[in-house]
Design a protein around this motif. Structure first.
Motif, PDB file in Angstrom:
ATOM      1  N   ILE A 169     -32.698  33.200  10.132  1.00 35.77           N
ATOM      2  CA  ILE A 169     -33.379  31.905  10.006  1.00 35.77           C
ATOM      3  C   ILE A 169     -34.781  31.974  10.587  1.00 35.77           C
ATOM      4  O   ILE A 169     -35.729  31.401  10.031  1.00 35.77           O
ATOM      5  CB  ILE A 169     -32.544  30.807  10.683  1.00 35.77           C
ATOM      6  CG1 ILE A 169     -31.269  30.548   9.870  1.00 35.77           C
ATOM      7  CG2 ILE A 169     -33.345  29.518  10.838  1.00 35.77           C
ATOM      8  CD1 ILE A 169     -30.312  29.586  10.511  1.00 35.77           C
ATOM      9  N   GLY A 187     -36.932  24.442   5.338  1.00 38.05           N
ATOM     10  CA  GLY A 187     -35.796  24.221   4.445  1.00 38.05           C
ATOM     11  C   GLY A 187     -36.071  24.734   3.047  1.00 38.05           C
ATOM     12  O   GLY A 187     -35.196  25.348   2.411  1.00 38.05           O
ATOM     13  N   LEU A 223     -21.208  25.325   7.261  1.00 39.86           N
ATOM     14  CA  LEU A 223     -22.501  24.852   6.771  1.00 39.86           C
ATOM     15  C   LEU A 223     -23.218  24.019   7.828  1.00 39.86           C
ATOM     16  O   LEU A 223     -24.423  24.196   8.065  1.00 39.86           O
ATOM     17  CB  LEU A 223     -22.296  24.025   5.502  1.00 39.86           C
ATOM     18  CG  LEU A 223     -23.556  23.389   4.900  1.00 39.86           C
ATOM     19  CD1 LEU A 223     -24.559  24.449   4.508  1.00 39.86           C
ATOM     20  CD2 LEU A 223     -23.189  22.519   3.701  1.00 39.86           C
ATOM     21  N   LEU A 224     -22.502  23.123   8.488  1.00 34.35           N
ATOM     22  CA  LEU A 224     -23.110  22.305   9.538  1.00 34.35           C
ATOM     23  C   LEU A 224     -23.583  23.162  10.711  1.00 34.35           C
ATOM     24  O   LEU A 224     -24.636  22.892  11.305  1.00 34.35           O
ATOM     25  CB  LEU A 224     -22.106  21.254  10.020  1.00 34.35           C
ATOM     26  CG  LEU A 224     -21.750  20.160   9.014  1.00 34.35           C
ATOM     27  CD1 LEU A 224     -20.660  19.253   9.586  1.00 34.35           C
ATOM     28  CD2 LEU A 224     -22.975  19.336   8.649  1.00 34.35           C
ATOM     29  N   VAL A 239     -26.800  24.729   9.712  1.00 31.52           N
ATOM     30  CA  VAL A 239     -27.856  23.712   9.734  1.00 31.52           C
ATOM     31  C   VAL A 239     -28.324  23.464  11.166  1.00 31.52           C
ATOM     32  O   VAL A 239     -29.536  23.376  11.432  1.00 31.52           O
ATOM     33  CB  VAL A 239     -27.357  22.405   9.091  1.00 31.52           C
ATOM     34  CG1 VAL A 239     -28.335  21.272   9.350  1.00 31.52           C
ATOM     35  CG2 VAL A 239     -27.164  22.588   7.597  1.00 31.52           C
ATOM     36  N   ALA A 291     -30.436  26.266  12.330  1.00 29.90           N
ATOM     37  CA  ALA A 291     -31.771  26.169  11.753  1.00 29.90           C
ATOM     38  C   ALA A 291     -32.610  25.119  12.475  1.00 29.90           C
ATOM     39  O   ALA A 291     -33.790  25.347  12.774  1.00 29.90           O
ATOM     40  CB  ALA A 291     -31.662  25.836  10.268  1.00 29.90           C
ATOM     41  N   VAL A 292     -32.018  23.958  12.761  1.00 29.65           N
ATOM     42  CA  VAL A 292     -32.748  22.899  13.462  1.00 29.65           C
ATOM     43  C   VAL A 292     -33.188  23.370  14.845  1.00 29.65           C
ATOM     44  O   VAL A 292     -34.339  23.170  15.256  1.00 29.65           O
ATOM     45  CB  VAL A 292     -31.874  21.635  13.566  1.00 29.65           C
ATOM     46  CG1 VAL A 292     -32.515  20.614  14.508  1.00 29.65           C
ATOM     47  CG2 VAL A 292     -31.660  21.012  12.197  1.00 29.65           C
TER      48      VAL A 292
END
Length: 306
Positions: free
Chosen positions: A41, A69, A199-200, A203, A206-207
């Motif tokens: 990422i 994104g 998936l969460l 995410v 990534a955040v």
């Protein structure tokens, strides 16, 4: 005290919050044998952030998140294209895509003139902790003075919100995270939806990575996703204890790294300074090395092949 408040307090807090957030998520990446997702990422985010700045002219967090994104979606398509056209394994396609995009991001930084706005190769790799100066922190009373607190560098509030978001995610998704990390099939049979949880988790990774990118750089982000959780894994076989160990290692790395970067060369009689983010990563690596050598679980038997 004034020097500490102005020059050291905010870098310590930012490095500490980033390290704690990344290490907390990194525990589940390590358990799932996906520790390099944070690395991936960080590589993918760079060209997206640069492209976002060139299009919008701002480094505001929403623009950075959108750019990163979009870069992630392009990367997924590129990986699939390489895998099908080259008929190679997914891991090889990922390696090609990640390194190519990171190299593209570096070239974009050098050729676009973005270095004039604190978006250059040095900041992208090593971070920008040294420039987080709190000019209003001239006295101890500034800690509860609303006007002085309003002058805190914005990076601190960003990583603080991300740390809170990561903590809430861990509390709300604790059961599916744990079940999916140890036995995805059993988690699915219990209705835990391991695919959605995975998936969460990605995410949230990534955040956390993108929010920390500007302040601490990709080197520290990658190190904190891997080193404290991996060291904690060598200290215990209980997940709750592993989380506690990882947080302790992350906090120790942040504090010792910032202090050694600022004062270590002076203690040796050298008139120079070191990159704070780089030194935090070095300390995290040394902690992992010590855990590999002296950790009580270092001799754990490897799982049987197949």
């Amino acid at each position: 005290m004034t020097e500490f408040l102005m020059l050291s307090l905010v870098p310590l807090l930012v490095a500490g919050l980033c390290s704690l957030s990344c290490a907390l998520l990194g525990n589940f990446l390590v358990l799932r044998r996906q520790a390099l997702i944070g690395d991936a990422i960080s590589h993918v985010a760079l060209p997206g952030i640069v492209a976002s700045f060139l299009l919008t002219g701002t480094l505001a967090p929403p623009a950075m998140l959108v750019g990163a994104g979009a870069a992630a979606l392009i990367t997924l398509a590129l990986i699939e294209l390489i895998r099908r056209l080259g008929r190679v394994e997914a891991s090889a396609a990922m390696g090609v895509a990640f390194t190519a995009l990171f190299a593209l991001g570096v070239l974009m930084l050098e050729w676009s003139g973005a270095s004039g706005v604190h978006l250059d190769v040095e900041h992208a790799l090593y971070g920008n902790l040294e420039s987080l100066v709190w000019f209003e922190g001239t006295r101890l009373a500034a800690l509860w003075d609303p006007q002085a607190l309003a002058g805190l560098p914005p990076q601190l509030s960003r990583v603080a919100w991300v740390a809170l978001l990561v903590s809430l995610f861990m509390m709300l998704a604790w059961r599916p995270l744990v079940l999916g990390s140890f036995d995805a099939a059993f988690a699915a049979s219990q209705g835990a939806r391991p695919g959605l949880t995975q998936l969460l988790l990605v995410v949230m990774v990534a955040v956390a990575a993108i929010a920390a990118f500007e302040a601490v750089g990709s080197i520290l982000v990658i190190a904190m996703f891997i080193c404290p959780p991996a060291a904690a894994r060598l200290m215990t076989d209980r997940l709750s204890h592993q989380l506690a160990w990882s947080q302790a290692f992350a906090l120790a790395s942040a504090v010792l790294g910032v202090v050694l970067a600022g004062h270590g060369p002076g203690w040796l009689g050298i008139d120079a300074g070191l990159s704070a983010a780089g030194m935090v990563s070095v300390v995290a690596g040394l902690i992992l090395l010590l855990a590999c050598r002296f950790g009580p679980r270092r001799h754990r038997a490897a799982p049987p092949p197949g």
